[in-house]
Design a protein around this motif. Structure first.
Motif, PDB file in Angstrom:
ATOM      1  N   ALA A  12      20.788  59.311  -2.254  1.00 42.56           N
ATOM      2  CA  ALA A  12      20.205  60.736  -2.951  1.00 42.56           C
ATOM      3  C   ALA A  12      21.742  61.561  -3.167  1.00 42.56           C
ATOM      4  CB  ALA A  12      19.683  61.633  -1.893  1.00 42.56           C
ATOM      5  N   ALA A  89      29.198  55.277   8.816  1.00 43.49           N
ATOM      6  CA  ALA A  89      30.039  54.760   7.652  1.00 43.49           C
ATOM      7  C   ALA A  89      31.440  55.377   7.784  1.00 43.49           C
ATOM      8  CB  ALA A  89      29.307  55.174   6.409  1.00 43.49           C
ATOM      9  N   SER A 108      29.490  63.357   6.271  1.00 44.89           N
ATOM     10  CA  SER A 108      28.891  63.212   7.527  1.00 44.89           C
ATOM     11  C   SER A 108      29.599  63.769   8.568  1.00 44.89           C
ATOM     12  CB  SER A 108      28.415  61.517   7.790  1.00 44.89           C
ATOM     13  OG  SER A 108      27.491  61.258   6.767  1.00 44.89           O
ATOM     14  N   ASN A 257      15.621  62.733  -1.487  1.00 42.88           N
ATOM     15  CA  ASN A 257      15.661  62.799   0.026  1.00 42.88           C
ATOM     16  C   ASN A 257      15.383  64.048   0.657  1.00 42.88           C
ATOM     17  OD1 ASN A 257      15.954  62.556   2.834  1.00 42.88           O
ATOM     18  ND2 ASN A 257      18.186  61.606   2.518  1.00 42.88           N
TER      19      ASN A 257
HETATM   20  N1  NAI Z   1      27.588  68.081   5.817  1.00 47.51           N
HETATM   21  C1  NAI Z   1      26.197  68.185   5.004  1.00 47.51           C
HETATM   22  O1  NAI Z   1      25.859  69.488   4.948  1.00 47.51           O
HETATM   23  C2  NAI Z   1      25.249  67.045   5.022  1.00 47.51           C
HETATM   24  C3  NAI Z   1      25.868  65.924   5.137  1.00 47.51           C
HETATM   25  N2  NAI Z   1      24.856  64.866   5.057  1.00 47.51           N
HETATM   26  C4  NAI Z   1      25.192  63.263   5.115  1.00 47.51           C
HETATM   27  O2  NAI Z   1      25.161  62.757   4.033  1.00 47.51           O
HETATM   28  C5  NAI Z   1      24.397  61.491   4.376  1.00 47.51           C
HETATM   29  C6  NAI Z   1      24.002  60.851   3.053  1.00 47.51           C
HETATM   30  O3  NAI Z   1      22.971  61.644   2.622  1.00 47.51           O
HETATM   31  P1  NAI Z   1      21.769  61.077   1.490  1.00 47.51           P
HETATM   32  O4  NAI Z   1      22.582  60.841   0.353  1.00 47.51           O
HETATM   33  O5  NAI Z   1      20.843  61.979   1.318  1.00 47.51           O
HETATM   34  O6  NAI Z   1      21.158  59.751   2.375  1.00 47.51           O
HETATM   35  P2  NAI Z   1      20.641  58.571   1.535  1.00 47.51           P
HETATM   36  O7  NAI Z   1      19.841  57.772   2.821  1.00 47.51           O
HETATM   37  O8  NAI Z   1      19.711  58.856   0.402  1.00 47.51           O
HETATM   38  O9  NAI Z   1      21.696  57.710   1.204  1.00 47.51           O
HETATM   39  C7  NAI Z   1      22.701  57.066   2.180  1.00 47.51           C
HETATM   40  C8  NAI Z   1      23.269  55.725   1.449  1.00 47.51           C
HETATM   41  O10 NAI Z   1      24.374  55.467   2.186  1.00 47.51           O
HETATM   42  C9  NAI Z   1      24.349  54.136   2.415  1.00 47.51           C
HETATM   43  N3  NAI Z   1      24.789  53.744   3.953  1.00 47.51           N
HETATM   44  C10 NAI Z   1      24.638  54.102   5.004  1.00 47.51           C
HETATM   45  N4  NAI Z   1      25.419  53.871   5.904  1.00 47.51           N
HETATM   46  C11 NAI Z   1      26.227  52.977   5.492  1.00 47.51           C
HETATM   47  C12 NAI Z   1      27.325  52.324   5.896  1.00 47.51           C
HETATM   48  N5  NAI Z   1      27.756  52.487   7.049  1.00 47.51           N
HETATM   49  N6  NAI Z   1      28.140  51.640   4.776  1.00 47.51           N
HETATM   50  C13 NAI Z   1      27.906  51.839   3.649  1.00 47.51           C
HETATM   51  N7  NAI Z   1      26.620  52.195   3.062  1.00 47.51           N
HETATM   52  C14 NAI Z   1      25.992  53.005   4.039  1.00 47.51           C
HETATM   53  C15 NAI Z   1      22.815  53.726   2.603  1.00 47.51           C
HETATM   54  O11 NAI Z   1      22.481  52.404   2.132  1.00 47.51           O
HETATM   55  C16 NAI Z   1      22.054  54.511   1.391  1.00 47.51           C
HETATM   56  O12 NAI Z   1      22.114  54.164   0.287  1.00 47.51           O
HETATM   57  C17 NAI Z   1      23.498  61.535   5.322  1.00 47.51           C
HETATM   58  O13 NAI Z   1      23.198  60.541   6.372  1.00 47.51           O
HETATM   59  C18 NAI Z   1      24.295  62.768   6.271  1.00 47.51           C
HETATM   60  O14 NAI Z   1      25.128  62.297   7.195  1.00 47.51           O
HETATM   61  C19 NAI Z   1      23.758  65.077   4.352  1.00 47.51           C
HETATM   62  C20 NAI Z   1      22.965  66.321   3.889  1.00 47.51           C
HETATM   63  C21 NAI Z   1      24.034  67.182   4.394  1.00 47.51           C
END
Ligand code: NAI
Ligand code: OAA
Length: 283
Positions: A12, A89, A108, A257
Motif C-alpha cells: 500500500a 525487512a 517500520s 490497506n
Molecule cells: N511509521 C508509521 O507511522 C507507519 C509504518 N508502517 C509500516 O509500513 C509497513 C508497510 O505498510 P503497508 O504498505 O501498508 O503494508 P503492505 O502489507 O500493504 O505492504 C508491505 C509490502 O512489503 C513487502 N515485504 C514485507 N516484508 C518484507 C521483507 N522482509 N522483504 C521484502 N519485502 C517485504 C510485502 O511483500 C508487501 O508487498 C508496515 O508493515 C509497517 O511496519 C505502516 C503504517 C504507519
C-alpha cells in the motif's frame, strides 16, 4: 541533480509513494523495488503484474512500471532506500544498506525498539532517517527530549485492521469479540516493546514517539478496537518540564490497506523530497 531511490516494500505505502513521486521525477528517480513477494517469483510476467499496482486503487496493469531489483543492485545504485515493508525487512536488510554507505528511510520504526539494531544502523556510513509516518508533533517531542516525563498513546482502529496472522490467541479472541459485538473496547495496554511484539506492523507510531523522546520507556500504549472507526485515531498526550502537549490525529486509512493510515505515504514523500533538497524545510 536529484536523488536515486529504491522502494523496499511495494504494498500500500510503496505503491502510493511511487505514484506520488511521479510528480517529482526531476528531483527523485525511482530506480526499482525490492519486495519479498516479487523476489519470491522470478517469472518476468508475474513480476510485471506485481509491480504495476496489483493492490493499489489504480488496479493491475495501470500503475507506473518499475523494475524489480535484488538487494545488492539496490544498494549499489540507490542514494536512498525507502523502507515501507515491515520491521522484519528492516532487520533483514537495514544493516547491509547503511553499512554500504546507502541512506535508509524507515517506516517500520518498531524494528528500532531493538537498541542493538539501532546502533548498527546509526553507525553508518549511510544515514538512517526515521519517517514521521502516520502522526505529527515529532519535531516538538524531539525538541523536548530530556524534559519529558510521560507520553500516552491511545490508538483506535477497526478490528479488522488489528488482526494479523501472528497475533497471540487471547488478543485475537478479544479483537474478534469486539468486531462481533459492534462495540468499541480496549484490547491492549502496555509498553512500546510489548505493543511492537503483538502488533509489529500496526503500532510503529509508538516507537516513533519513544525514539523522538529519547526513551521508549516513557511511552504507555493503549489500543482500542472500534468497529465504527471510519478513521484511525491516534491521541497523544505528552507531559514534561517544558510543557504539556496533546495531539489528536484522525487519518483516513489507505484504501489498499485499512491497517495503514494514508498519511504515511505522504509523510514518506515529504521526507524524500526534503532529502532531495526540495523546500520549504521546517527545522
Ligand atoms: N511509521 C508509521 O507511522 C507507519 C509504518 N508502517 C509500516 O509500513 C509497513 C508497510 O505498510 P503497508 O504498505 O501498508 O503494508 P503492505 O502489507 O500493504 O505492504 C508491505 C509490502 O512489503 C513487502 N515485504 C514485507 N516484508 C518484507 C521483507 N522482509 N522483504 C521484502 N519485502 C517485504 C510485502 O511483500 C508487501 O508487498 C508496515 O508493515 C509497517 O511496519 C505502516 C503504517 C504507519
Ligand atoms: O498507519 C497508522 O495509523 C499506524 C500504523 O499502522 C503504525 O504505526 O504502524
Amino acid at each position: 541533480m536529484g536523488i536515486d531511490v529504491v522502494l523496499l516494500g511495494y504494498g500500500a505505502i510503496g505503491q502510493a509513494v511511487h505514484r506520488m513521486l511521479g510528480a517529482h521525477d526531476g528531483e527523485v528517480r525511482v530506480l526499482g523495488v525490492l519486495d519479498r513477494a516479487s523476489l519470491a517469483d522470478p517469472d518476468p510476467a508475474a513480476l510485471t503484474a506485481r509491480t504495476t499496482g496489483p493492490t493499489g486503487p489504480a488496479g493491475p496493469g495501470s500503475g507506473p512500471r518499475v523494475p524489480v531489483l535484488d538487494l545488492a543492485t539496490a544498494i549499489e545504485r540507490a542514494d536512498l532506500v525507502i523502507e515501507c515493508a515491515s520491521p522484519a525487512a528492516v532487520r533483514a536488510h537495514g544493516p547491509a544498506i547503511t553499512s554500504a554507505g546507502t541512506d535508509l528511510l524507515v517506516a517500520s520504526l518498531g524494528a528500532l525498539a531493538d537498541g542493538r539494531l539501532r546502533a548498527v544502523l546509526e553507525a553508518g556510513p549511510g544515514r538512517c532517517h526515521y519517517s514521521t509516518g502516520a502522526i505529527g508533533g515529532l519535531d516538538l517531542i524531539r525538541a523536548s527530549a530530556g524534559t519529558i516525563n510521560a507520553i500516552e498513546l491511545r490508538t483506535r482502529k477497526l478490528p479488522a485492521a488489528l488482526l494479523h496472522p501472528g497475533l497471540p490467541g487471547a488478543l485475537r479472541s478479544a479483537i474478534t469479540r469486539t468486531a462481533e459485538s459492534g462495540t468499541a473496547a480496549p484490547v491492549f495496554s502496555g509498553s512500546v516493546a510489548d505493543a511492537i511484539r503483538d502488533f509489529p506492523s500496526n503500532i510503529n507510531v509508538a516507537a516513533a514517539l519513544g525514539l523522538a523522546a529519547g526513551d521508549l520507556d516513557l511511552v504507555a500504549v493503549d489500543i482500542i478496537a472500534d468497529p465504527a472507526a471510519a478513521m484511525t485515531r491516534h491521541e497523544i498526550t505528552v507531559r514534561g518540564e517544558g510543557g504539556n502537549y496533546r495531539f489528536g490525529i484522525e487519518n483516513f486509512p489507505d484504501p489498499a490497506n485499512p491497517a495503514t493510515s494514508a498519511l504515511t505515504a505522504r509523510s514518506m514523500v515529504s521526507g524524500v523530497l526534503r532529502l532531495a533538497g526540495c523546500g520549504p524545510h521546517f527545522i
